[in-house]
Design an enzyme around this catalytic site. Structure first.
Site, PDB file in Angstrom:
ATOM      1  N   ASP A 210      -3.511   2.132  -5.504  1.00 37.64           N
ATOM      2  CA  ASP A 210      -2.201   2.071  -4.835  1.00 37.64           C
ATOM      3  C   ASP A 210      -2.002   0.820  -3.990  1.00 37.64           C
ATOM      4  OD1 ASP A 210      -3.715   2.655  -2.537  1.00 37.64           O
ATOM      5  OD2 ASP A 210      -2.117   3.877  -1.686  1.00 37.64           O
ATOM      6  N   GLU A 211      -2.773  -0.222  -4.273  1.00 30.37           N
ATOM      7  CA  GLU A 211      -2.677  -1.436  -3.462  1.00 30.37           C
ATOM      8  C   GLU A 211      -2.635  -2.695  -4.308  1.00 30.37           C
ATOM      9  OE1 GLU A 211      -5.621  -2.018  -0.295  1.00 30.37           O
ATOM     10  OE2 GLU A 211      -5.833   0.166  -0.304  1.00 30.37           O
TER      11      GLU A 211
ATOM     12  N   ASP B 205       0.874  -1.184   0.000  1.00 27.84           N
ATOM     13  CA  ASP B 205       0.000   0.000   0.000  1.00 27.84           C
ATOM     14  C   ASP B 205       0.911   1.233   0.000  1.00 27.84           C
ATOM     15  OD1 ASP B 205      -2.995   0.825   1.874  1.00 27.84           O
ATOM     16  OD2 ASP B 205      -1.715   2.137   0.695  1.00 27.84           O
TER      17      ASP B 205
HETATM   18  P1  TTP Z   1      -5.202   4.978   0.669  1.00 26.46           P
HETATM   19  O1  TTP Z   1      -4.146   3.933   0.473  1.00 26.46           O
HETATM   20  O2  TTP Z   1      -6.376   4.647   1.503  1.00 26.46           O
HETATM   21  O3  TTP Z   1      -4.543   6.290   1.300  1.00 26.46           O
HETATM   22  P2  TTP Z   1      -3.134   6.941   1.055  1.00 26.46           P
HETATM   23  O4  TTP Z   1      -2.290   6.127   0.148  1.00 26.46           O
HETATM   24  O5  TTP Z   1      -3.353   8.358   0.623  1.00 26.46           O
HETATM   25  O6  TTP Z   1      -2.508   6.992   2.512  1.00 26.46           O
HETATM   26  P3  TTP Z   1      -1.901   5.807   3.401  1.00 26.46           P
HETATM   27  O7  TTP Z   1      -0.466   6.179   3.602  1.00 26.46           O
HETATM   28  O8  TTP Z   1      -2.677   5.837   4.672  1.00 26.46           O
HETATM   29  O9  TTP Z   1      -2.075   4.541   2.616  1.00 26.46           O
HETATM   30  O10 TTP Z   1      -5.742   5.455  -0.737  1.00 26.46           O
HETATM   31  C1  TTP Z   1      -4.924   5.556  -1.880  1.00 26.46           C
HETATM   32  C2  TTP Z   1      -5.309   6.747  -2.728  1.00 26.46           C
HETATM   33  O11 TTP Z   1      -6.675   6.648  -3.113  1.00 26.46           O
HETATM   34  C3  TTP Z   1      -5.171   8.051  -1.999  1.00 26.46           C
HETATM   35  O12 TTP Z   1      -3.882   8.626  -2.110  1.00 26.46           O
HETATM   36  C4  TTP Z   1      -6.232   8.905  -2.633  1.00 26.46           C
HETATM   37  C5  TTP Z   1      -7.293   7.927  -3.096  1.00 26.46           C
HETATM   38  N1  TTP Z   1      -8.449   7.990  -2.167  1.00 26.46           N
HETATM   39  C6  TTP Z   1      -9.540   8.803  -2.482  1.00 26.46           C
HETATM   40  O13 TTP Z   1      -9.556   9.440  -3.539  1.00 26.46           O
HETATM   41  N2  TTP Z   1     -10.588   8.870  -1.594  1.00 26.46           N
HETATM   42  C7  TTP Z   1     -10.605   8.182  -0.412  1.00 26.46           C
HETATM   43  O14 TTP Z   1     -11.573   8.280   0.374  1.00 26.46           O
HETATM   44  C8  TTP Z   1      -9.485   7.341  -0.088  1.00 26.46           C
HETATM   45  C9  TTP Z   1      -9.447   6.550   1.195  1.00 26.46           C
HETATM   46  C10 TTP Z   1      -8.443   7.268  -1.000  1.00 26.46           C
HETATM   47 MG    MG Z   2      -2.078   4.055   0.432  1.00 23.18          MG
END
Ligand code: TTP
Ligand code: MG
Length: 358
Positions: free
Chosen positions: A114-115, A8
């Site tokens: 991103d996962e 992630d």
């Molecule tokens: P996430 O992996 O949930 O968040 P992140 O990568 O920004 O932060 P973390 O370090 O906690 O993993 O989500 C990945 C991307 O998806 C994030 O950068 C933006 C998008 N996203 C949205 O557009 N809306 C949302 O509600 C969420 C949770 C994510």
């Molecule tokens: Mg993330």
């Protein structure tokens, strides 16, 4: 032994913007709708870790994020940079990251921008698997100048929760023997599938952490939640046997069988082929497809030479008898001189359907 990884990216959209715009480096960054000085509608997509210190997070109304940024500025903290998302750019970066993972772990299932889950069972050792994860992290850092967090565990569930355990830039390893204890102190919302509504139901029944959920019998959970209750009963004990489904596998459905002994006995081979056809038809329906059009038969000989033959039908079908008939026609030449002049014994046969429709 299964060893599954989950990657992630850290603050994904915000990290890309921070990387691409050096003048904003070190500042709180919020990606989302235009805040319009507080009157903007829409929500926050993501915030970098600096902005999270202000209390800003994903899915929060952008107007509220604006207020929090103003509040921070009044306390002489750095100003927040608000940016609208550039999805095409993020998708490009996402692809290149998935390629880096795929090179070391070909069995990969991307689950969001991103996962991804990926299978490292082939290493047969957590130590070796962790080393590969280290290499993946290093290459992403070098090539893309971004950090990610990775979890390693005995299944997709544990890997996913482990990747979230030490963010940012973490690598968390949870072996099968520790999986159940690892989950026990977690808030119940950490279990994928437990959303805000289920959380409230359980909190009203006095369950805050995963350990508390173990008080509920299997029957009780099924009573409360239906079939998902059964799954939950397993999950809170760290058990999850859901497979990693790669893209190629999504586009086709196939089964194969290695014979106990290499053979050319037609009656035996045909019987096994009919059985494979049955499993393929069952999976077709289970995976939510109605019809297929292309049939592929694969034959691997005793010396591992592997050949395949396929046929695409005029019209899509879902009939077992058609699959069995066509598969038989495709396989038969491999038993006689036409496609097997040296009469090599057969080690494995496979059957796959493609051009699936719903
Ligand atoms: P996430 O992996 O949930 O968040 P992140 O990568 O920004 O932060 P973390 O370090 O906690 O993993 O989500 C990945 C991307 O998806 C994030 O950068 C933006 C998008 N996203 C949205 O557009 N809306 C949302 O509600 C969420 C949770 C994510
Ligand atoms: Mg993330």
């Amino acid at each position: 032994m299964r060893i599954i990884g989950h990657l992630d990216m850290d603050a994904f959209f915000a990290a890309i913007e921070e990387r691409d715009n050096p003048r904003w480096r070190g500042f709180p960054i919020v990606i989302g709708a235009d805040p319009q000085k507080g009157s903007g509608r829409g929500v926050v997509s993501t915030a970098n870790y600096k902005a999270r210190e202000y209390g800003i997070h994903s899915a929060m109304p952008i107007s509220q994020a604006w207020e929090l940024s103003q509040l921070a500025e009044m306390q002489s903290k750095p100003p927040t940079i608000f940016l609208e998302p550039n999805m095409a750019r993020y998708a490009e970066v996402s692809q290149s990251i998935m390629e880096i993972v795929r090179e070391r772990a070909p069995q990969i299932q991307q689950t969001s921008v991103d996962e991804a889950h990926f299978d490292l069972s082939f290493t047969d050792s957590y130590k070796k698997a962790a080393k590969i994860c280290g290499q993946i992290k290093k290459e992403i850092k070098e090539k893309e100048k971004l950090t990610c967090s990775i979890g390693l565990g005995p299944n997709k569930l544990i890997a996913k929760i482990a990747s979230d355990f030490q963010k940012p830039n973490g690598l968390t390893i949870v072996e099968e023997k520790d999986a159940e204890t690892f989950l026990e102190p977690m808030p119940i919302r950490k279990i994928p599938g437990i959303g805000p509504k289920t959380e409230i139901i359980f909190k009203n029944l006095g369950a805050q952490i995963v350990k508390d959920l173990k008080k509920f019998s299997e029957a009780r959970l099924v009573d409360m939640l239906g079939k998902w209750g059964l799954e939950l009963y397993e999950k809170i004990r760290g058990r999850d046997d859901s497979p990693i489904i790669s893209e190629e596998e999504i586009k086709s459905i196939g089964e194969q069988e290695t014979f106990v002994k290499d053979t050319l006995a037609a009656n035996h081979i045909f019987e096994r082929l009919q059985n494979l056809a049955k499993s393929v038809i069952e999976r077709l329906a289970k995976d939510g497809f109605k019809n297929f059009r292309t049939i592929v038969v694969i034959v691997r000989f005793a010396d591992f030479e592997t050949k395949s033959r396929s046929r695409t039908l005029e019209k899509p079908t879902s009939h077992l008898s058609i699959l069995q008939f066509e598969a038989l026609k495709l396989l038969t030449p491999f038993l006689d001189k036409r496609s097997n002049p040296r009469q090599k014994l057969i080690r494995l046969i496979g059957l796959r359907v493609e051009k699936l429709s719903t």
